[in-house]
Design an enzyme around this catalytic site. Structure first.
Site, PDB file in Angstrom:
ATOM      1  N   HIS A 211      17.408  10.757  42.482  1.00 55.48           N
ATOM      2  CA  HIS A 211      17.793  11.670  43.573  1.00 55.48           C
ATOM      3  C   HIS A 211      16.795  11.709  44.726  1.00 55.48           C
ATOM      4  CE1 HIS A 211      21.186  12.769  41.297  1.00 55.48           C
ATOM      5  NE2 HIS A 211      20.691  13.779  40.610  1.00 55.48           N
TER       6      HIS A 211
ATOM      7  N   HIS B 173      25.026  18.369  45.085  1.00 57.64           N
ATOM      8  CA  HIS B 173      24.742  18.562  43.662  1.00 57.64           C
ATOM      9  C   HIS B 173      25.026  19.998  43.188  1.00 57.64           C
ATOM     10  CE1 HIS B 173      22.887  17.806  39.773  1.00 57.64           C
ATOM     11  NE2 HIS B 173      22.598  16.564  40.137  1.00 57.64           N
TER      12      HIS B 173
ATOM     13  N   GLU C  95      29.727  14.887  41.556  1.00 56.03           N
ATOM     14  CA  GLU C  95      28.917  14.353  42.648  1.00 56.03           C
ATOM     15  C   GLU C  95      29.561  13.068  43.169  1.00 56.03           C
ATOM     16  OE1 GLU C  95      24.817  14.007  41.050  1.00 56.03           O
ATOM     17  OE2 GLU C  95      25.681  15.134  39.371  1.00 56.03           O
TER      18      GLU C  95
END
Length: 394
Positions: free
Chosen positions: A148, A222, A359
């Site tokens: 991420h 997210h 996501e």
């Protein structure tokens, strides 16, 4: 023939004109106000201070609300959705996303609650990739892998507010410039994310980015959802539908094996709506590796572009959510690593499987997987991705 007007009538007309002039003056005086909330505007926006970061950066909170019973709170720290309220089938307005009460909690290590994720959503194996014959090394923040965006991804920066508009839609446009080699990624990346709350109870998330050097980009949102509105309850009683014939199998570190597997006859088949509880504890090797669902589904009909890709329904509350996107994949994550250590605003803690994520994104580890759709962005081109979360009740 002229109609005669009495002196009393003239007085009344004059009074009406004076009231109109006064009203115009008041409207001019209010022009600088951020929010104009009237009965004819279905979506409104308010702004509040949310605090100051440990680096002395001011953080604001924007509340977007419509007449249909949806209210979204977004902070400029990480562009995070901190609350999303929607009505159930009895008209009760409740928050259906996991989050914290204050900025201090968001600055502490947390599982990306409500955050904008970048430059690269999901994992990159060994924190390395090769682009144009040059190897780039990223921060390793997930074992030996990069996750991420690294140690300080887009979820941990304060985004600049570019535009705020209310009316038939509520628009909040944020921007962030990621400098060349920030977290190891090449190129200066200018990113815009526009949140739009519509009158039909849908929330659009539009991602746009440009670069001055060839780079990789994979942005996503997210947010953890629990449509029951009760975070002490598990999300295994939600019914999920994902329009995908294939998914991405992973190794023990949740890195793609490189092939795309059929969902046919596996726990990963959500082509027909089913309860999460049905297969989440199966002995399927991939389920065991993820501790539940933590995989990327290969969405059908990518050539169509923006389309409906998933639906979720919670029968007890009657809440439903539809997801639309132009992305080729979606990571369905069932909160397997939530462990009861993080505080819930309603009291108690966020336990395992108290929220799920959908996501929308490109596949994990794409820079190291030549057979996956590319995530490369070159100068002169614009990265553009759109996802919509649409809420309703049954």
């Amino acid at each position: 023939m002229l109609k005669l007007v009495s002196r009393n009538s003239i007085s009344i007309v004059f009074l009406v004109i004076l009231i109109g002039i006064s009203s115009c003056k008041n409207n001019k005086a209010n022009k600088s106000t951020l929010v104009t909330q009237t009965n004819i505007q279905p979506v409104s926006i308010t702004k509040n201070s949310y605090g100051t970061t440990t680096n002395s950066e001011n953080v604001d909170k924007f509340i977007l609300s419509n007449k249909g019973g949806v209210e979204v709170e977004i902070i400029t720290y990480g562009g995070r959705i901190t609350s999303l309220k929607t009505v159930d089938n009895k008209g009760n307005l409740e928050n259906v996303v996991l989050g914290f009460e204050d900025l201090e909690q968001y600055e502490k290590p947390n599982p990306y609650f409500g955050a904008l994720v970048g430059r690269y959503g999901n994992r990159i194996a060994n924190g390395k990739f090769i682009l144009n014959n040059t190897e780039y090394t990223l921060a390793k923040n997930n074992g030996e892998n990069s996750l991420h965006g690294g140690l300080k991804g887009f979820d941990k920066v304060v985004w600049k507010v570019e535009d705020v508009k209310d009316g038939d839609k509520g628009v909040l446009k944020l921007s962030y410039v990621s400098k060349d080699m920030e977290e190891g990624f090449p190129g200066s990346l200018t990113t815009f994310v526009t949140y739009t709350l519509n009158a039909d109870n849908s929330l659009d998330v539009l991602y746009e980015a440009t670069t001055d050097k060839t780079t990789i980009v994979n942005l996503t949102q997210h947010t953890y959802f629990n449509l029951s509105g009760n975070f002490s309850e598990s999300i295994v009683d939600h019914e999920v539908e994902i329009y995908a014939d294939k998914f991405v199998p992973v190794d023990d570190d949740l890195i793609p094996l490189g092939n795309l597997a059929s969902v046919d006859g596996t726990p990963f088949d959500f082509r027909t709506s089913k309860l999460v509880s049905r297969d989440i504890n199966s002995k399927n090797e991939q389920i065991v590796i993820g501790g539940g669902y933590d995989h990327c589904w290969v969405l059908n009909n990518p050539e169509v572009g923006y389309r409906s890709v998933a639906k979720v329904y919670h029968s007890k509350s009657g809440r439903a959510m539809e997801v639309l996107t132009n992305e080729p994949g979606v990571q369905f994550y069932t909160g397997n690593f939530l462990d009861g250590t993080l505080p819930s605003p309603n009291g108690g803690t966020f336990d395992k499987r108290s929220g799920f994520c959908l996501e929308t994104q490109h596949y994990p580890d794409t820079p190291n997987q030549p057979n996956f759709p590319t995530v490369t962005l070159v100068p002169g081109e614009t990265y553009s991705s759109k996802t919509t979360f649409k809420f309703s009740t049954k």
